[in-house]
Each structure stands twice: as structure tokens, then as C-alpha cells.
Scaffold this motif. Sequence first.
Motif, mmCIF file in Angstrom:
data_model
loop_
_atom_site.group_PDB
_atom_site.id
_atom_site.type_symbol
_atom_site.label_atom_id
_atom_site.label_comp_id
_atom_site.label_asym_id
_atom_site.label_seq_id
_atom_site.Cartn_x
_atom_site.Cartn_y
_atom_site.Cartn_z
ATOM 1 N N UNK A 46 29.964 41.199 46.412
ATOM 2 C CA UNK A 46 30.678 41.434 47.667
ATOM 3 C C UNK A 46 32.031 40.738 47.690
ATOM 4 N N UNK A 47 32.070 39.472 47.228
ATOM 5 C CA UNK A 47 33.305 38.688 47.305
ATOM 6 C C UNK A 47 34.394 39.242 46.391
ATOM 7 N N UNK A 48 33.993 39.749 45.232
ATOM 8 C CA UNK A 48 34.993 40.280 44.297
ATOM 9 C C UNK A 48 35.261 41.767 44.532
ATOM 10 N N UNK A 49 34.583 42.353 45.503
ATOM 11 C CA UNK A 49 34.818 43.756 45.846
ATOM 12 C C UNK A 49 34.507 44.694 44.693
ATOM 13 N N UNK A 53 35.046 49.240 42.383
ATOM 14 C CA UNK A 53 35.466 49.444 40.981
ATOM 15 C C UNK A 53 34.659 50.563 40.326
ATOM 16 N N UNK A 57 35.290 50.543 34.392
ATOM 17 C CA UNK A 57 36.105 49.311 34.530
ATOM 18 C C UNK A 57 35.204 48.082 34.399
ATOM 19 N N UNK B 56 40.979 53.542 35.273
ATOM 20 C CA UNK B 56 39.863 53.633 36.225
ATOM 21 C C UNK B 56 40.087 52.633 37.359
ATOM 22 N N UNK B 57 39.522 52.955 38.512
ATOM 23 C CA UNK B 57 39.725 52.102 39.700
ATOM 24 C C UNK B 57 39.127 50.716 39.470
ATOM 25 N N UNK B 58 39.880 49.696 39.815
ATOM 26 C CA UNK B 58 39.411 48.313 39.684
ATOM 27 C C UNK B 58 38.805 47.825 40.987
ATOM 28 N N UNK B 59 38.348 46.577 41.023
ATOM 29 C CA UNK B 59 37.745 46.051 42.258
ATOM 30 C C UNK B 59 38.804 45.735 43.311
ATOM 31 N N UNK B 60 38.343 45.581 44.533
ATOM 32 C CA UNK B 60 39.246 45.138 45.618
ATOM 33 C C UNK B 60 38.719 43.799 46.117
ATOM 34 N N UNK B 61 39.129 42.714 45.432
ATOM 35 C CA UNK B 61 38.518 41.406 45.720
ATOM 36 C C UNK B 61 38.898 40.850 47.090
ATOM 37 N N UNK B 62 37.911 40.259 47.738
ATOM 38 C CA UNK B 62 38.154 39.554 49.002
ATOM 39 C C UNK B 62 38.501 38.100 48.723
ATOM 40 N N UNK B 63 37.904 37.587 47.644
ATOM 41 C CA UNK B 63 38.169 36.191 47.282
ATOM 42 C C UNK B 63 39.372 36.151 46.349
ATOM 43 N N UNK B 277 32.486 41.829 53.007
ATOM 44 C CA UNK B 277 33.416 41.259 52.034
ATOM 45 C C UNK B 277 33.863 39.850 52.346
ATOM 46 N N UNK B 281 32.926 36.346 50.409
ATOM 47 C CA UNK B 281 33.950 35.484 49.810
ATOM 48 C C UNK B 281 33.799 34.047 50.311
#
Lengths: 218, 309
Positions: A46-49, A53, A57, B56-63, B277, B281
Motif C-alpha cells: 500500500x505504501x509504495x503504491x 504498477x 514492472x 510498463x506502468x510503475x508504482x505510485x508510491x505514497x511513501x 495509501x 505509508x
Amino acid sequence: MATVDDLTFTRGFSAVKGSAFRLACFGATAFGLLALAALLLIVTWGALGLGAAHPVWILVVLTAVGVSTGGVLAYAGQDETFKLAAISSTAAIIGGAVLGVFAVIFLLIATPNVWAAYAGASILPAVVVFLALPRSRYRISATAAVVVAGGIGATFALGTLTSIAATAKPWLLYVATIVVPLAVLVWRGVERTVGRRQATLVAGGLLVAGVLGATRTR
Amino acid sequence: MTPGLVLVFVLCLLFPLGVLAWRRFQSGESNLGLAAPFLIIGGTAIGVLVANATGFAGPEPWLDWQFVTSAHSRHPEEAGLYPAIIGSFFIMMVMAVFAFPVSIGAAIYLEEYAPSTGWRGRVVQLIQVNIANLAGVPSVVYGLLGLAIIARALRLGTGAVTTAAFTLGLLIMPITIISAQEAIRAVPDEHRQASYAMGASDWHTLRRVVLPEALPGILTGTILSLGRAIGETAPLIMIGAATTVYSPPTTLNDSVSAMPMQIFAWAGEFIADFRTGVLSAGVLTLLLAMLSMNAVAILIRNRYEQEQT
């Protein structure tokens, strides 16, 4: 020391009870580890979202992490010295990060001017006394006395000292009160072991890196 | 973060590694292994670069950096934990200054000086039993104690840094005393007797023999209790600590929030991103702080144990 070893001779029902108990202990350990791993995985996901992805990836990154970690572990398995150094350096980095957080918060609360007032009145003279009395039996007590006297003096003259410190930029105060004394101590330590030239290089490098780091992050 | 503080953080981060490398260099040991964590970090960074290059789509980090350097916001993507992180560590520092000398002093007295016979011995036993019981008292009760005595009777203010620090200090004192007592008790009596036989006084024996041997255990206990205190929420709720503050405390009387309090506040937010999210974090930051403290405790214990062997 393990209670169950090669010298333990058990047969029949007693051996079954022993095996069952060993399995129960293993189960408890595995349950605890899995529960903690699941908690960390959910929170990290959750924290790294990572939900956003693409699987490819994640796969590429996991492969890179696996290969680099596996490589290091495989090499460490063959070389005991490397293994010990790797554990020590990882612990040192974690310890350094914790120390850094505490130091930053301390300085944030103390403010650069107050820190510079106390450092200038007590810590810097203490470093000078410590270096000036290399073989004296009073080295530690004299250094401690300077720290205490400087601290008391700085408390009484805090207004004047902070107004003097306010004329300089905060990064310069940190360079003067932390990087410079550290560079002097490093020079002294290295000079004794490997010589003056190398000591000047190391301490000078530290000083230049400190100044550049402080000015370039503005 | 100002440039000066970044400099201080980087120096502190690299200082233990530098000392380690220097010691290994002096003793003639290979420093190759010191590169291990950097190899793993480097490998991961290359992996991220390659993964980004695939398209490719990467993550969308909250931290991220913004999260640890910003205050709470109404918009989840702008929310941060900075005042709460500073608040938590500020409370820990004040608490450590107050609670640890008292706890370790009490442990030393109870183990080394307190009478064990007669009516005084019985009083000491009663105190020991009470300390053990206090270690099991729920944290919310300490919160009530903090509210009634520290915040109101002593007038230190509800939700202030000192109130929070003293309340959490009371909470961890029994645990610290017990762990320090165990560490002091583990020092073999023969070592004390040998010191007395050499003509050392009580004070010398304590300072030169008992405390150095007990130090790893004492330090481990104190850091683990810090780890417990940093995650406590109930006492902070009871003493009226704010769930959300927008600037970090700078004095002892300032209103303070802590990481668990802010996490608790996010759990009740209406916007879903806060509850998933941002909350994750915050929890990960808190867990990292706790795990780092535990790692430091293990490091200190191992280091002192190596020195003693």
C-alpha cells in the motif's frame, strides 16, 4: 545449546511426543514469521503504491533485487570475512540513519544559532584541549571540565553569542562547528597511522565534501 | 529540511560506516564486505531503471520524500507525517533524559545496595513485586495517571511535549528497571568478589566491574522500551495530544502529535486514499523507525559482547 541432539536416545511413544512437540514449536515460529511477513507485505504494498504498477514492472524489479541480494548472499556464504563485514556495514548504515534522525531533530529544536553558541563555547575548545593533551593523565577530566565550563559560560552569554551566530548562514555554522572539528579529529587519527599526506587528503576531502554538500543542496 | 540539516544527516549516516571501515583497515581486514548493502541498493536501482525503460506502468508510491517532509493536508497526495515524526522523536528524547537515569539508578539500588533481610528487606520485596505489577498495567491507565497528575496537578498542560514524555516515561520505567535489574543480576558474583579482593571499593566495583558487564543488557532493554513507547497511542489520547498538528514542536510546552496519533486520524478520514495509501505509508514509517531502533539495540549488544569476549 539445543536440547535435542545426537546424544538423545528416545523410542516409541516418547519419540512421537518429542516429534509432535518439535513440530508444534516449528509451527509457532513459522506462524509468527508468516504473520509478520504478511503485515509487512500488505503495508509495503500500500505504501509504495505497487497496486498501480504493471506486473512486468514488478517482476523486473524483483528479479534485480533477487539477483543482487542472491549474489551478495552466495558470495558471503563462501567468505566468512565478507559475511561479517556485510552484516556490520548494514547495521552501521541503519544505526547511522537513526543517529541522523535524532541529530536532525535535536538541531531543529535547538536552532542553528543556539547550537553554534554552545558548540563554539564548549565543544570546539574541548576538541582543542583533547588534542593538545595527547599523553596527559588529565586529558579526559580537562576536556570534560572545558565542556562544562563552556556550557555554563554559553548559558550566561547566550544572547550575545546567538546574535554573533546570527550573522552567519546556518549551513556555515554547521560546517564550522561539526565538519571542521570532525575533519581535524580525522586528520589526527589518520596521520598517526598512515602519514601526514594521506591524512591531509582524507580530512581535506571530508571538508570539501561537507562544504560542497551544504552549498549544493541549497 | 535546510541544507545544514541535510549535511548533518549525511554525516551521521556515514559516520558509523566510516569508523567501521577505519577500524577494519587498521586491523588489516578486508573492507570488501562493506560494499554489500550498496551492491544490493545499486542492483535495486538498476532494476528500477530497467523496469522504467520497459514502458510498463510503475508504482505510485505514497511513501516518498514529500511524505516525510510535509505536514498533514486535506488532499491525500499532499499529506505528510513530518510534524508527527518530529513530535515522536522529540518525546522520545525528553523521555530518555528523564526516564532512563531514574530507571537505571533504581535498578542499581535494588540490585546492589537495597537490604535483603529484616523489615527493610520485606519493604524492598514489596517494591519489587509492585514494579513487576506496574510492568503489566495497561497503557491507558498510565494515560489517566498522566492526565490527572502530570497535565493537571503539575500543570504541565494537556497535549504538551513534557506531559507526553513524562507519561510515556512512567509507562516504560518498570520495563526498563526490570531489564536493567536482570542485566545487573547476570554479572557473576565472583567478579564482584575478585574486585573486592583487589581492594576496590563498592563504588569502584560497581563502576569498573558490574556496570561495564551489565551495559549490553541495560542498553538493549532501554532501546527496546523506546521502541515500545514510540508506538503507544492510548496514553497520548488520554493526555489530550493532538491527532494532527501542522507544524513540529520547537519547545517543551508546544502541543505535540506523534506518529501513531496521526495514523489513527488518517484511519477515520472520509477520502479512501487516506485510509489505504497514506495510512500504509504512515504505518511503514512507524515500523521502520521501530525496526531501526531494534536493529540498533542488537548492534550495541553484539558490539559490547564482542568487546567483553
